[in-house]
Design a protein around this motif. Structure first.
Motif, PDB file in Angstrom:
ATOM      1  N   UNK A  70     -53.196  40.190  -1.850  1.00 17.47           N
ATOM      2  CA  UNK A  70     -52.199  40.926  -1.065  1.00 17.47           C
ATOM      3  C   UNK A  70     -51.237  40.025  -0.290  1.00 17.47           C
ATOM      4  N   UNK A  71     -51.707  38.865   0.175  1.00 19.85           N
ATOM      5  CA  UNK A  71     -50.820  37.974   0.934  1.00 19.85           C
ATOM      6  C   UNK A  71     -49.685  37.468   0.048  1.00 19.85           C
ATOM      7  N   UNK A  72     -50.017  37.141  -1.180  1.00 21.42           N
ATOM      8  CA  UNK A  72     -48.979  36.650  -2.104  1.00 21.42           C
ATOM      9  C   UNK A  72     -47.980  37.766  -2.444  1.00 21.42           C
ATOM     10  N   UNK A  73     -48.494  38.965  -2.668  1.00 22.57           N
ATOM     11  CA  UNK A  73     -47.611  40.100  -2.948  1.00 22.57           C
ATOM     12  C   UNK A  73     -46.715  40.389  -1.745  1.00 22.57           C
ATOM     13  N   UNK A  87     -45.610  38.215   0.360  1.00 26.78           N
ATOM     14  CA  UNK A  87     -44.570  37.181   0.371  1.00 26.78           C
ATOM     15  C   UNK A  87     -43.455  37.539  -0.602  1.00 26.78           C
ATOM     16  N   UNK A  88     -43.821  38.006  -1.781  1.00 25.98           N
ATOM     17  CA  UNK A  88     -42.820  38.397  -2.781  1.00 25.98           C
ATOM     18  C   UNK A  88     -42.012  39.579  -2.266  1.00 25.98           C
ATOM     19  N   UNK A  89     -42.697  40.575  -1.721  1.00 26.18           N
ATOM     20  CA  UNK A  89     -42.003  41.751  -1.202  1.00 26.18           C
ATOM     21  C   UNK A  89     -41.110  41.392  -0.021  1.00 26.18           C
ATOM     22  N   UNK A  90     -41.534  40.431   0.771  1.00 24.15           N
ATOM     23  CA  UNK A  90     -40.737  40.017   1.926  1.00 24.15           C
ATOM     24  C   UNK A  90     -39.402  39.431   1.487  1.00 24.15           C
ATOM     25  N   UNK A  91     -39.394  38.722   0.362  1.00 19.06           N
ATOM     26  CA  UNK A  91     -38.146  38.119  -0.115  1.00 19.06           C
ATOM     27  C   UNK A  91     -37.291  39.112  -0.890  1.00 19.06           C
ATOM     28  N   UNK A  92     -37.910  40.154  -1.457  1.00 21.29           N
ATOM     29  CA  UNK A  92     -37.140  41.076  -2.299  1.00 21.29           C
ATOM     30  C   UNK A  92     -36.701  42.345  -1.585  1.00 21.29           C
ATOM     31  N   UNK A  93     -37.432  42.778  -0.579  1.00 18.90           N
ATOM     32  CA  UNK A  93     -37.090  44.024   0.109  1.00 18.90           C
ATOM     33  C   UNK A  93     -36.143  43.759   1.278  1.00 18.90           C
ATOM     34  N   UNK A  94     -35.304  44.728   1.602  1.00 20.26           N
ATOM     35  CA  UNK A  94     -34.504  44.616   2.825  1.00 20.26           C
ATOM     36  C   UNK A  94     -35.443  44.548   4.044  1.00 20.26           C
ATOM     37  N   UNK A  95     -35.035  43.844   5.095  1.00 18.66           N
ATOM     38  CA  UNK A  95     -35.927  43.678   6.262  1.00 18.66           C
ATOM     39  C   UNK A  95     -36.432  44.988   6.856  1.00 18.66           C
ATOM     40  N   UNK A  96     -35.589  46.009   6.903  1.00 21.66           N
ATOM     41  CA  UNK A  96     -36.029  47.277   7.485  1.00 21.66           C
ATOM     42  C   UNK A  96     -37.112  47.931   6.623  1.00 21.66           C
ATOM     43  N   UNK A  97     -36.962  47.847   5.316  1.00 22.27           N
ATOM     44  CA  UNK A  97     -37.946  48.444   4.410  1.00 22.27           C
ATOM     45  C   UNK A  97     -39.250  47.654   4.478  1.00 22.27           C
ATOM     46  N   UNK A  98     -39.144  46.325   4.560  1.00 19.60           N
ATOM     47  CA  UNK A  98     -40.348  45.499   4.685  1.00 19.60           C
ATOM     48  C   UNK A  98     -41.067  45.818   5.993  1.00 19.60           C
ATOM     49  N   UNK A  99     -40.313  46.049   7.054  1.00 18.47           N
ATOM     50  CA  UNK A  99     -40.920  46.414   8.335  1.00 18.47           C
ATOM     51  C   UNK A  99     -41.659  47.745   8.216  1.00 18.47           C
ATOM     52  N   UNK A 100     -41.080  48.686   7.474  1.00 16.37           N
ATOM     53  CA  UNK A 100     -41.755  49.965   7.246  1.00 16.37           C
ATOM     54  C   UNK A 100     -43.069  49.754   6.489  1.00 16.37           C
TER      55      UNK A 100
END
Length: 171
Positions: free
Chosen positions: A105-108, A110-123
């Protein structure tokens, strides 16, 4: 004489099977004719939905690696599709489901953090915290994110001006 016994056993087995099927049909008819049957079914479905169990049965069998992989890929694809359509809440929920069964999950994240907009990642971080709270019973701790320069800490969603988001506290 031996043939009669085999025939008698066959007839008895057929009769027993017929009686059993007849009893099942009778019981099912009686159950469905109950005036509260539909109400009970609706309440059970609402309760399952409210508890987070989806109609497809929730998580796959955790002992079946292929089922977990299919579920993971399905949830990632559904999450990406919903986010692309602008349905962020449903998309984040599917991504969170994928994170729950993910082997790394930590690696996923990291990938999502770089690909998702910050607001969506925060959600997504909030949703994961919500999942953690459900399993541990804690509800007071709020996940934190830190801006790229790590100079100030703010609850998720409060730091929308930061270009990059870094996970500070995830359990």
């Amino acid at each position: 004489m031996l043939e009669i016994n085999k025939t008698a056993i066959g007839i008895a087995a057929g009769l027993a099977g017929t009686l059993f099927i007849g009893y099942c049909i009778y019981f099912d008819n009686k159950r469905r004719s109950d005036p509260d049957y539909k109400k009970k079914v609706r309440e059970r479905r609402r309760k399952n939905r409210k508890n987070g169990n989806n109609a497809r049965g929730g998580l796959p069998n955790l002992n079946d690696h292929e089922a977990i992989e299919r579920y993971f890929l399905q949830e990632i694809q559904m999450g990406e599709t919903l986010i692309a359509r602008g349905d962020f809440e449903s998309g984040v929920e599917h991504l969170a489901n994928a994170l729950v069964v993910c082997g790394q999950p930590a690696r996923l994240l990291q990938v999502l953090q770089t690909t998702l907009p910050p607001q969506v990642f925060a959600m997504l971080i909030l949703k994961m915290q919500e999942f953690g709270n459900r399993s541990s019973g804690e509800t007071e701790e709020v996940p934190k994110i830190v801006s790229a320069n790590q100079s100030d800490m703010a609850p998720v969603g409060m730091n929308s001006s930061a270009g990059g988001v870094i996970i500070d506290d995830l359990e």
